[in-house]
Design a protein around this motif. Structure first.
Motif: not given
Length: 279
Positions: A143-146, A151-155, A182-192
């Motif tokens: 991914a180019r940015d956050e 958006i990729l996480a939503y998809e 400095e800019a850690p890679a975040c993993r997104y999650y949904f509270k489902s």
């Protein structure tokens, strides 16, 4: 005392909740015709037609089309009734599932808002938390940015049947926290919880509350790491960040209120598992 056998259109309308205009329309299309017509042209219904009227009203509430109802009414048999009811029962269960999920999402947002209102700006504390089931998305290193990563996480979540109305959070790995990326890679999650594929572990957490930049969580993480050292604790697992108040509750992004938490252990305790556990 003899009971009245005929009902005027007004009486029939009051009993069934079907408007007189709709009753006249149902008469014209042959769906529900009055059993009697007076010499004055007035429509009269009988009590035994009440069941048909209530069924029509119920089916309409379920979204069944008039043509489907008319076809069923014209050639109804026990077999047709069973088939129709089975089909509608399946639809009802789908709607119930949707309503339950919507109720669950609303409760999550309400609980998060209540939590935000119970804490102060820049508040740090240590507390025990129960484990929580989440739907964890993969990392998106290309991914180019956050914004693109989100958006990729939503998809990704949408393609796996997750209702995208669930609150979203970000996870930062223990390794990135300890190495000070400095800019850690975040993993997104949904509270489902109902569709979760991972667990946010139970245990002791160092928690920070306050307003923060969603795109720059590392600043809050650094403050939280400093707090952890002052409490004679050490990082034992991943960090999790969530907005308790976002644009659903406040007008401006600078009013967003978040919570950052890191699984920790006391330096005298044995190590405990801290990574999100994936099925």
């Amino acid at each position: 005392m003899s009971q009245k056998k005929q009902l005027s259109i007004l009486e029939f309308s009051r009993l069934t909740g079907i408007s007189r205009d709709n009753l006249r329309f149902y008469d014209r299309i042959g769906l529900l015709k009055p059993e009697l017509r007076g010499k004055n042209g007035y429509r009269y219904y009988t009590r035994r037609q009440l069941g048909s009227a209530y069924l029509i009203g119920s089916l309409r509430l379920l979204g069944v089309g008039l043509e489907d109802i008319r076809r069923y009414s014209a050639g109804r048999t026990p077999e047709e009734m069973l088939a129709l009811f089975a089909e509608q029962e399946a639809r009802i269960q789908v709607e119930i599932e949707k309503l339950q999920e919507t109720s669950e999402i609303m409760k999550l947002y309400a609980d998060m808002a209540q939590e935000a209102l119970c804490h102060n700006e820049d508040e740090f504390l240590v507390e025990e938390r129960k484990r929580e089931r989440i739907f964890l998305c993969p990392s998106f290193p290309a991914a180019r940015d956050e914004d693109e990563a989100e958006i990729l996480a939503y998809e990704y979540a949408g393609s796996h049947g997750i209702n995208l109305g669930y609150p979203m959070g970000v996870m930062v790995s223990r390794e990135d926290l300890l190495t000070g990326v400095e800019a850690p890679a975040c993993r997104y999650y949904f509270k489902s919880a109902r569709h979760g594929n991972a667990w946010k572990p139970a245990g002791l957490y160092a928690v920070a509350y306050g307003k923060s930049e969603y795109q720059k969580p590392q600043d809050t993480y650094l403050q939280l790491l400093g707090f952890i050292r002052t409490q004679d604790l050490k990082v034992a697992g991943n960090a999790y960040g969530e907005y308790l108040l976002d644009d659903l509750a406040v007008h401006e992004p600078d009013q967003y209120y978040g919570r950052m938490e890191v699984l920790v252990e006391r330096r005298s305790d044995k190590a405990i598992l801290g990574r999100a556990i994936i099925f």
